[in-house]
Design an enzyme around this catalytic site. Structure first.
Site, PDB file in Angstrom:
ATOM      1  CE  LYS A   1      24.064  48.903   2.052  1.00 29.61           C
ATOM      2  NZ  LYS A   1      25.530  49.303   1.966  1.00 29.61           N
TER       3      LYS A   1
ATOM      4  N   GLY B   1      25.342  42.531   2.115  1.00 27.33           N
ATOM      5  CA  GLY B   1      26.658  42.290   2.682  1.00 27.33           C
ATOM      6  C   GLY B   1      27.650  41.751   1.674  1.00 27.33           C
TER       7      GLY B   1
ATOM      8  CG  ASN C   1      30.660  46.002  -1.561  1.00 27.37           C
ATOM      9  OD1 ASN C   1      30.889  45.431  -2.621  1.00 27.37           O
ATOM     10  ND2 ASN C   1      30.058  47.173  -1.501  1.00 27.37           N
TER      11      ASN C   1
ATOM     12  CG  HIS D   1      24.036  43.769  -6.454  1.00 26.35           C
ATOM     13  ND1 HIS D   1      24.370  43.222  -5.241  1.00 26.35           N
ATOM     14  CD2 HIS D   1      24.703  44.965  -6.545  1.00 26.35           C
ATOM     15  CE1 HIS D   1      25.210  44.051  -4.610  1.00 26.35           C
ATOM     16  NE2 HIS D   1      25.424  45.093  -5.395  1.00 26.35           N
TER      17      HIS D   1
ATOM     18  CB  SER E   1      21.308  48.424   5.160  1.00 26.03           C
ATOM     19  OG  SER E   1      22.613  48.654   4.694  1.00 26.03           O
TER      20      SER E   1
ATOM     21  CG  PHE F   1      37.076  33.087   8.678  1.00 30.77           C
ATOM     22  CD1 PHE F   1      36.688  33.541   7.435  1.00 30.77           C
ATOM     23  CD2 PHE F   1      37.376  31.745   8.836  1.00 30.77           C
ATOM     24  CE1 PHE F   1      36.599  32.676   6.365  1.00 30.77           C
ATOM     25  CE2 PHE F   1      37.289  30.878   7.765  1.00 30.77           C
ATOM     26  CZ  PHE F   1      36.902  31.347   6.527  1.00 30.77           C
TER      27      PHE F   1
END
Length: 284
Positions: free
Chosen positions: A66, A68, A70, A127, A157, A236
């Site tokens: 969580k 970010g 992904n 992770h 989140s 972007f």
């Protein structure tokens, strides 16, 4: 004709189906002191991962769940694909090789052999805390982009995600989740320990910390992730739907006091702790 499922979607779907057959207590297991989700990770995968041979031109996107990873990982994938397309000296053969699940520690034990066939430049997400990563990542000086996020938004989140993602244990209340989060009993363990361990590595020129909040506010144009510089940054296109300071909807005084104390004791005096801008994003 429907689009074929990506490796990411396929593995996650199978993981969720398997998780639906398990009792809550069986959704997680502990390996070398850290909690992991049973239907995504296994001890066999971790043992096989020790043989993974990193390349110098690999890009490792490291971030706690969580943070970010992904969202940012997709942006980096587009960046690398665009660079390969525009660079006549770099040929991209990714279309000729079966897609591999992007997270290093998730999949099957044979994935590391298959990853040898992936052409440069490999973008690998993880992770994992640094002490649990394959030694070759540091020995071969792969480029590491360390994604940071303020712990209050991250916890918020993570809680909402655990309510809908069946491979993670769900919770009856925010209080019960917060207790496990602070104790490091959620998948991938303690965020505070995670940052404390990564803080030992940021002196390396191959490790670049990037704040989730900074990326959201300033734009990815400020970061070349040690790879390329572009005159055109149209790729972007940042998503603005994921918020900053959502923690204010859940945190009560007792939660604020406990996390503020944890931050002060474990991170405030560190370089990464400073990069979190805790007083800006986590104070009432």
């Amino acid at each position: 004709m429907a689009k074929p499922k990506t490796a990411l979607a396929d593995v996650l779907e199978k993981s969720m189906i398997a998780a639906d057959t398990l009792e809550r207590k069986d959704l997680i297991f502990t390996y070398k002191g850290t909690v992991y989700p049973t239907t995504l990770c296994t001890a066999e995968i971790f043992k096989a991962m020790e043989s993974f041979e990193a390349r110098r031109d690999d890009v490792i996107l490291a971030g706690f769940p969580k943070s970010g990873t992904n969202w940012f990982g997709q942006i980096l994938s587009d960046l690398i694909a665009t660079a390969a397309k525009n660079n006549k000296n770099e040929t991209n053969h990714h279309n000729d090789v079966p897609e591999e699940f992007p997270y290093l520690e998730i999949g099957d034990p044979e994935k590391y052999e298959r990853m040898k066939k992936l052409p440069p430049r490999r973008l690998i997400r993880t992770h994992m805390a640094p002490q649990n990563l394959p030694e070759s990542i540091f020995k071969n000086k792969a480029k590491i982009l360390l994604l940071l996020r303020n712990p209050k938004d991250l916890a918020t989140s993570y809680y909402h995600f655990s309510l809908v993602f069946s491979p993670f244990p769900s919770y009856e209340s925010w209080d019960s989740f917060f207790k496990d989060f602070m104790a490091g009993k959620v998948p991938w363990g303690s965020y505070f320990n995670y940052l404390s361990e990564w803080n030992k590595y940021i002196v390396s020129e191959n490790v670049m910390p990037v704040s989730f909040e900074e990326v959201k506010e300033v734009s990815l144009a400020l970061f070349d992730v040690h790879i390329y510089s572009f005159a055109d940054y149209e790729i972007f296109q940042l998503a603005n739907h994921s918020g900053v300071s959502d923690w204010r909807n859940l945190f009560e005084e007792k939660h604020n006091l406990e996390m503020d104390k944890m931050y002060k004791e474990h991170l405030a005096a560190t370089a990464l702790g400073t990069r979190l801008n805790y007083d800006v994003y986590c104070k009432i």
